[in-house]
Scaffold this motif. Structure first.
Motif, PDB file in Angstrom:
ATOM      1  N   LEU A   1     -12.496   4.613 -11.078  1.00 30.20           N
ATOM      2  CA  LEU A   1     -12.975   5.806 -11.769  1.00 30.20           C
ATOM      3  C   LEU A   1     -12.542   7.077 -11.050  1.00 30.20           C
ATOM      4  CD1 LEU A   1     -16.624   4.818 -12.813  1.00 30.20           C
ATOM      5  CD2 LEU A   1     -14.573   4.898 -14.244  1.00 30.20           C
ATOM      6  N   ASP A   2     -12.249   6.950  -9.775  1.00 28.94           N
ATOM      7  CA  ASP A   2     -11.859   8.116  -8.967  1.00 28.94           C
ATOM      8  C   ASP A   2     -10.802   7.661  -7.972  1.00 28.94           C
ATOM      9  OD1 ASP A   2     -11.597  10.259  -7.220  1.00 28.94           O
ATOM     10  OD2 ASP A   2     -13.749  10.624  -7.043  1.00 28.94           O
ATOM     11  N   TRP A   3      -9.538   7.818  -8.331  1.00 26.76           N
ATOM     12  CA  TRP A   3      -8.471   7.289  -7.488  1.00 26.76           C
ATOM     13  C   TRP A   3      -8.441   7.967  -6.128  1.00 26.76           C
ATOM     14  CZ3 TRP A   3      -4.808  10.194  -5.215  1.00 26.76           C
ATOM     15  CH2 TRP A   3      -4.469  11.433  -5.764  1.00 26.76           C
ATOM     16  N   LYS A   4      -8.814   9.248  -6.047  1.00 25.93           N
ATOM     17  CA  LYS A   4      -8.790   9.951  -4.768  1.00 25.93           C
ATOM     18  C   LYS A   4      -9.792   9.340  -3.789  1.00 25.93           C
ATOM     19  CE  LYS A   4      -7.189  14.435  -6.481  1.00 25.93           C
ATOM     20  NZ  LYS A   4      -7.500  15.884  -6.615  1.00 25.93           N
ATOM     21  N   TYR A   5     -10.995   9.083  -4.284  1.00 21.49           N
ATOM     22  CA  TYR A   5     -12.016   8.465  -3.423  1.00 21.49           C
ATOM     23  C   TYR A   5     -11.585   7.064  -3.010  1.00 21.49           C
ATOM     24  CZ  TYR A   5     -16.389   6.279  -1.979  1.00 21.49           C
ATOM     25  OH  TYR A   5     -17.343   5.598  -1.275  1.00 21.49           O
ATOM     26  N   SER A   6     -11.079   6.284  -3.955  1.00 20.53           N
ATOM     27  CA  SER A   6     -10.639   4.921  -3.646  1.00 20.53           C
ATOM     28  C   SER A   6      -9.492   4.935  -2.641  1.00 20.53           C
ATOM     29  CB  SER A   6     -10.205   4.206  -4.927  1.00 20.53           C
ATOM     30  OG  SER A   6     -11.272   4.101  -5.843  1.00 20.53           O
ATOM     31  N   PHE A   7      -8.593   5.891  -2.785  1.00 17.91           N
ATOM     32  CA  PHE A   7      -7.466   6.002  -1.864  1.00 17.91           C
ATOM     33  C   PHE A   7      -7.950   6.348  -0.460  1.00 17.91           C
ATOM     34  CE2 PHE A   7      -3.945   8.323   0.147  1.00 17.91           C
ATOM     35  CZ  PHE A   7      -2.920   7.400  -0.002  1.00 17.91           C
ATOM     36  N   GLU A   8      -8.906   7.266  -0.366  1.00 13.64           N
ATOM     37  CA  GLU A   8      -9.465   7.631   0.936  1.00 13.64           C
ATOM     38  C   GLU A   8     -10.154   6.439   1.591  1.00 13.64           C
ATOM     39  OE1 GLU A   8     -11.995  10.870  -0.013  1.00 13.64           O
ATOM     40  OE2 GLU A   8     -10.367  12.329  -0.235  1.00 13.64           O
ATOM     41  N   GLN A   9     -10.822   5.614   0.782  1.00 18.69           N
ATOM     42  CA  GLN A   9     -11.469   4.411   1.312  1.00 18.69           C
ATOM     43  C   GLN A   9     -10.436   3.451   1.885  1.00 18.69           C
ATOM     44  OE1 GLN A   9     -14.707   5.567   1.492  1.00 18.69           O
ATOM     45  NE2 GLN A   9     -15.334   3.514   0.959  1.00 18.69           N
ATOM     46  N   LYS A  10      -9.318   3.312   1.217  1.00 17.91           N
ATOM     47  CA  LYS A  10      -8.245   2.450   1.718  1.00 17.91           C
ATOM     48  C   LYS A  10      -7.712   2.961   3.046  1.00 17.91           C
ATOM     49  CE  LYS A  10      -6.220   0.256  -2.376  1.00 17.91           C
ATOM     50  NZ  LYS A  10      -6.077  -1.085  -1.791  1.00 17.91           N
TER      51      LYS A  10
END
Length: 490
Positions: free
Chosen positions: A27-36
């Motif tokens: 739902l939020d690629w930026k947040y998911s990317f930061e988590q990675k």
């Protein structure tokens, strides 16, 4: 509309009617990317940033008969929900398929509902461990899903696409669960000969967007699976691929490695098998083939394996064959807990195996789980002390999660060992901060506190520093012998 890369394709065409659109949701690629990025041990080295091999197999199977299938990794592509919905609107896929872990399922359902608004005739399905474990519940919980794929999709995906316009035909396919057959669906059938599958369609991916699963330090790492299934019965695992190991032939595996090198410039392989080494005989055969074909000079490789059923000689042969990195599921530093969770390993095997791995010049990593059934605070401190003794390159302390399909969830639902499930909000079902299960004597808040304490003892390491440490490694047994001599001399 300007061109945009969707992980594997340039989107240029309007009105390209797709047979299927595969999606890894966010739902939020930026947040998911930061988590990675936060998962990285060394900021300069990747960690779990690998292309989806399951979707690559499905694309390869559909390409073999001329079907039009595309794959969108929303995080890697930096693709918003609105952009994905717009792409679906323009390409009008007959089916949209989501590949999901438990923590992604609600995101997939939300995106599916938005796609339904602009593509009402598109059927939407979901596959992956969560859907496999509780297909009927998944359909009941999320009305935006039309059907569930409960097993390996490669041998049924063509029939699924050809049946897209007819729910009666879909309901007759083994492993497909619809609202029409959810009380009488035909169980999935595992693929017995994995060698019949085409190699993953990496040519359809922008591989530059995937730094790798492990710190391979080469130009390109690709994931592979040498087999599917696991014969062990750990209580915290859902075993989505079955209890019997189905192994590909060495010729088939070597053929894929050679193809990865020749066609894609691959220089490292990450074997994603749940347990890569099940027997020393098979491991020796694999290593001998790597050496015989000179592949050990072209690629390095990594894998996951157990601390049982190995030998000092095996690790030296694995290193010679190109192995540089091994993950071990340690789970607990308590012998009784290891028995209780059916791990079937012993602490002395952990110590000996890590010792041998280091002597061979291979990088060892591992994990202890906080809060498994029948455990308390003391066991976290035991894991910390054992972790210090092992001195791995990386050690993680995930908190136990009662994933659907696991014995651990069954125990928690029954209140065994005082376990209680705090939430069925699937968004919380991650491994580092779940907050979904605890006991009265070992609260979630205390688990989080101890997790923080555990990590404070093991700061992230630079891979170059650890490699230098391995070069001068002194076996644990020798260290203990020296310590004993020093103690006696005092």
């Amino acid at each position: 509309m300007s061109d945009k890369i969707l992980s594997n394709i340039y989107i240029q065409e309007d009105g390209l009617n797709l047979d299927m659109l595969l999606v890894s949701p966010s739902l939020d690629w930026k947040y998911s990317f930061e988590q990675k990025m936060a998962m990285r041990i060394d900021k300069s080295q990747p960690n779990q940033e690998t292309p989806n091999v399951g979707c690559a197999y499905i694309i390869a199977k559909t390409k073999s008969v001329g079907l039009r299938v595309k794959y969108v990794d929303m995080v890697t592509s930096h693709y918003s929900v609105e952009e994905l919905v717009e792409y679906a609107k323009r390409t009008k896929p007959s089916i949209v398929g989501f590949s999901c872990f438990t923590i992604q399922v609600k995101s997939a359902a939300t995106i599916a509902a938005k796609i339904k608004e602009v593509c009402p005739d598109t059927l939407i399905c979901i596959g992956g461990p969560h859907a496999i474990a509780i297909p009927v519940q998944c359909l009941n919980e999320f009305p935006s899903f039309d059907f569930i794929v409960t097993g390996e999709a490669e041998n049924i995906i063509i029939e699924i696409i050809e049946s897209a316009g007819n729910i009666d035909l879909l309901s007759k396919i083994p492993g497909v669960v619809t609202r029409k057959n959810k009380t009488s669906f035909i169980p999935a059938q595992f693929i017995q000969d994995l060698g019949t599958l085409p190699y993953p369609a990496w040519e359809e991916y922008d591989l530059s967007k995937y730094p790798g699963t492990y710190p391979h330090r080469t130009k390109l790492e690709l994931p592979m699976v040498s087999g599917r299934g696991c014969p062990y019965s750990c209580t915290f695992c859902c075993k989505a691929l079955g209890s019997r190991m189905r192994r590909r032939t060495w010729d088939n595996i070597m053929g894929e490695i050679e193809r990865n090198v020749e066609e894609f410039g691959c220089e490292s392989i990450a074997f994603l098998d749940e347990t890569f080494v099940l027997s020393q005989k098979q491991a020796y055969e694999f290593c001998n083939e790597m050496i015989r074909r000179d592949l050990h000079k072209k690629v390095t490789w990594s894998c996951s394996m157990r601390v049982s059923g190995n030998s000092q000689e095996l690790f030296h042969v694995m290193r010679k064959a190109g192995c540089y990195y091994i993950f071990f599921g340690l789970e607990s530093a308590n012998e009784e807990t290891l028995k209780r969770i059916r791990k079937a390993i012993k602490i002395k095997q952990m110590v000996q195996t890590v010792d041998w791995v280091k002597q061979a010049g291979i990088i060892p990593v591992g994990a202890f789980i906080i809060g498994l059934e029948g455990t308390d605070e003391l066991e976290v401190y035991e894991a910390i002390e054992l972790g210090k003794k092992l001195d791995l390159y990386s050690i993680t302390f995930p908190i136990a999660v009662p994933f659907p399909g696991t014995q651990l969830r069954n125990l928690a639902q029954a209140g065994k060992y005082g376990l209680r499930i705090l939430s069925d909000d699937w968004d919380l079902y991650g491994k580092q901060d779940p907050g979904v299960m605890d006991t009265e004597m070992f609260s979630h808040e205390r688990r989080k506190e101890l997790q923080k304490i555990a990590y404070s003892h093991f700061p992230k390491k630079k891979i170059t520093n650890y490699l230098n440490l391995l070069k001068s490694y002194i076996p644990i047994s020798e260290i203990e012998a020296r310590a004993a001599v020093n103690f006696v001399s005092k």
